[in-house]
Design an enzyme around this catalytic site. Sequence first.
Site, PDB file in Angstrom:
ATOM      1  N   CYS A  17       0.810  -1.220   0.000  1.00 42.27           N
ATOM      2  CA  CYS A  17       0.000   0.000   0.000  1.00 42.27           C
ATOM      3  C   CYS A  17       0.841   1.268   0.000  1.00 42.27           C
ATOM      4  O   CYS A  17       0.311   2.355  -0.208  1.00 42.27           O
ATOM      5  CB  CYS A  17      -0.957  -0.010   1.192  1.00 42.27           C
ATOM      6  SG  CYS A  17      -2.291  -1.218   1.029  1.00 42.27           S
ATOM      7  N   HIS A 142      -9.238 -11.021 -13.788  1.00 45.65           N
ATOM      8  CA  HIS A 142      -8.756 -10.340 -14.983  1.00 45.65           C
ATOM      9  C   HIS A 142      -7.246 -10.193 -14.874  1.00 45.65           C
ATOM     10  O   HIS A 142      -6.712  -9.942 -13.789  1.00 45.65           O
ATOM     11  CB  HIS A 142      -9.404  -8.956 -15.116  1.00 45.65           C
ATOM     12  CG  HIS A 142      -9.035  -8.248 -16.379  1.00 45.65           C
ATOM     13  ND1 HIS A 142      -9.459  -8.654 -17.612  1.00 45.65           N
ATOM     14  CD2 HIS A 142      -8.252  -7.153 -16.590  1.00 45.65           C
ATOM     15  CE1 HIS A 142      -8.975  -7.847 -18.546  1.00 45.65           C
ATOM     16  NE2 HIS A 142      -8.236  -6.923 -17.943  1.00 45.65           N
TER      17      HIS A 142
END
Length: 331
Positions: A17, A142
């Site tokens: 992050c 995906h």
Amino acid sequence: MPGPRIRLTTMAHGGGCASKLPPGELEDVVRGLSGQRYDQVIVGLDDGDDAAAVRIGGPDGDTAVLSTADFFTPVVDDPYDWGRIAAANALSDIYAMGGEPVVAINLVGWPRGVLPYELLQEVLGGGLAIAQQAGVPVIGGHSVDDPEPKYGMAVTGTAPANRLLRNDAAEPGLPLTLTKPLGVGLLNNRMKTTGEVSAAAIEVMTTLNREASRAALAAGARAATDVTGFGLLGHLAKMARASGVGAVIERAAVPLVDGAAEALRDGFVSGGTRRNLDWVRPGVEAGPGITEDDLLLLADAQTSGGLLVVGEVPGYPVIGETVAGSGIRVR
């Protein structure tokens, strides 16, 4: 004989992050995009909540569908652990809203021809292991060919529409509870630089926020957020601003991951952490004895951090309180 193990963290400019866009820059980008209005949207872009919330079943429906996506570059070198951390982090957005995840799909960026697909299988296996621990099916996903490896999940969950944990629901005069210790950003940056692995940091990052979320709801909490890339100060600032309150943080009450203080002493502060502090500094008042290192620690860019809950949650440390007014005081 197998070749040397690939250090995944060397293949990305940032890790976990800490690779997020800086909060101030991101707010500039999305400013003006929150004007859309739909009756079924309970929580949208306005206050930077952890997930979107949409009411289903008409205007009187009592169920909210929660939607979020989270992915990042390698935060550790072990592909299986990276997958576990990324999955726990993505699921956390649902727990931070007081919801239960229902289904997840994988999001993958992979440098084909550079990294073997066997490593990607390990990453996906780690993500699946955490999802199974949470009782969440992972169905499809995906992928794209990407110069930097990236992995995460898009997660859908549900929650009672009238019992969401929100950024804008904090009230003054309540305790602030933090459900995981700080410092994984420092330890991850040390590992990226030196190769030294922190088992304590991995344990923190792979722990689900499920039990903390349920405990917060049981305690009657109404406001919460998870502490990730913007650090404790950044996420608290966003919640305080959305709710129109101020806050006080007791530095000595903030728990640390084992080794974090030493990593701070040795200077393993990420660029993302410094940008976090630059962003919140105008609204932060440092009390007597609070040093720059204290503020950097509180701004440390966490990956898969804990929940910051407005209210006392049994079993977790209270680190401060909300107050009337604005700004954050650290003492």
